[in-house]
Design an enzyme around this catalytic site. Sequence first.
Site, PDB file in Angstrom:
ATOM      1  CG  PHE A 156      65.561  12.408   6.000  1.00  0.00           C
ATOM      2  CD1 PHE A 156      64.631  12.573   4.989  1.00  0.00           C
ATOM      3  CD2 PHE A 156      66.759  13.096   5.921  1.00  0.00           C
ATOM      4  CE1 PHE A 156      64.892  13.405   3.913  1.00  0.00           C
ATOM      5  CE2 PHE A 156      67.027  13.928   4.850  1.00  0.00           C
ATOM      6  CZ  PHE A 156      66.095  14.084   3.845  1.00  0.00           C
ATOM      7  CB  CYS A 157      64.883   9.263  11.428  1.00  0.00           C
ATOM      8  SG  CYS A 157      64.418   8.055  12.646  1.00  0.00           S
ATOM      9  N   PRO A 158      63.269  11.499  13.622  1.00  0.00           N
ATOM     10  CG  PRO A 158      62.214  12.298  15.547  1.00  0.00           C
ATOM     11  CD  PRO A 158      63.516  12.288  14.832  1.00  0.00           C
TER      12      PRO A 158
END
Lengths: 377, 76
Positions: free
Chosen positions: B13-15
Amino acid sequence: MRILVVGGGCGGTILANNLARRLAGEIRDRKVRITMLSASDQHMYQPGLLYVAFGQMMPDELYRDQASLLEPSIDFHVDPVEEFQLEQNRVKTKAGKIHEYDVMVIATGSRIVPEEVPGLREGSETFYSEASAVKMFKSLREFEGGNVGIVVGVPHKCPIAPVEVTFSLHDYFKSRGIRDKVRIKYHYPIGRIHTIENVAKWAKPEFDRIGIEYETLFNVREVDVENKIVKSEEGTEFAYDLLISIPPHRGMEVIEKDKLGDGGWIPTDRHRLTMEGHDNVYVLGDTTNLPVSKTGSAAHFEAEVVAENIASIIKIGAPVREYDGKVYCFIEAGHDRATYAMFNYQNPPDLKAPNKSMHWFKMSYNKMYWTSVRGLL
Amino acid sequence: MSECKTIDARDTFCPGPLMELITYMKQASVGDTLELLSTDQGTASDVPEWVNKVGHEMVSSEKIGEVWHLKVRKTK
Ligand SMILES: Cc1cc2nc3c(=O)[nH]c(=O)nc-3n(C[C@H](O)[C@H](O)[C@H](O)COP(=O)(O)OP(=O)(O)OC[C@H]3O[C@@H](n4cnc5c(N)ncnc54)[C@H](O)[C@@H]3O)c2cc1C
């Protein structure tokens, strides 16, 4: 058993302290030795730099002596690694010493490389180092109005920082009574205003509400310092009076030089946190190539997993835990409100509305960090 | 010689997949092809939008099981 920890920042320190406690008996019986090599005798609390850039913290509040944060049983040397000799299970340091290991943990972090974007270093303010954060504060103080641009290099540590600095700029100019003279425009590399979808969904209406403009799909290509224009890879540009940048990052030079990983990012198993092809080498924090935010929080959770596994391998011959991609980030929504994002590989964050108590929790955490990094929290 | 490198951006989900692709594109040489693996449903439209805007080349895009496989060639 010789355990070598390379890097005495957030991840390396939490790992070494956690391990020293788990293996206190083995260390006392001289069956285990933990050595840490780092590049500095100081430990910096990097998230504090954002507050330095707005005059809310002084630089000296960000530092502690690294030795004071470590369990006394850890053999600590300020002597950075200059050569990784993985095939021989040893490293060579700046002082010319050879350290052999049975298990090594690499936690050397990342560095900013603004020079990769022409004009970025000269043309923009940033807060990713002590000197730049102080300089940014002085520029903000002198600013009387005009166009403020925020641009974001890729990759970068602390993915929340772009939105945090933007909200902080709004509050800062408001508190000085000049917000109506300032146009703030936020530029972001991908097609929405934050990479985490729920952060983007929350921040967009907030930006609209307080009059922050935004442009997405903007990857900064160069800064024309003379004419004060920042240009994107995508062919657009913005004329600024004050430019704030989140610089692009790389891992440490020695990681690239010794071919441990392109860009200084070491190929790492996403659950076991071992270096690909080297089961006795673990990697933590910013220097992994994992698709995980480069944050102290990720480094912290990874360090706990690695410490538990190294200890259990020594005690029972098998690892006991896997890293699930957990990250917990505070999100400052200005100078008096905050929220947080918690997520892992499988579950996206569910964002709550910002409130004052989360902001005060973050302000307390800024102090509690020193307890946390000692492994007591 | 041009290379084909795979970027495993599944379950992140991140990055996130596009940010990962941009990171690796910067490290790649002109002519290299990168294959991005993603479980994010938005990737199938987000990536071509960026690739077209910057002027790289979209080589292919297909979904195998739950995973998108997108190949992009660096042109500049
Ligand atoms: C402005 C800013 C705001 C941030 N905000 C947040 C936040 O709100 N929340 C959050 O979770 N994270 C935040 N971060 C990110 C966080 O600080 C980093 O992700 C974290 O410190 C990474 O930990 P690390 O152990 O990988 O690296 P670091 O903590 O950077 O430590 C690296 C260590 O390696 C040492 N080293 C370097 N080279 C060598 C070598 N050759 N040999 C031996 N040692 C070496 C260094 O001296 C250092 O001690 C922020 C960062 C910045 C800059």
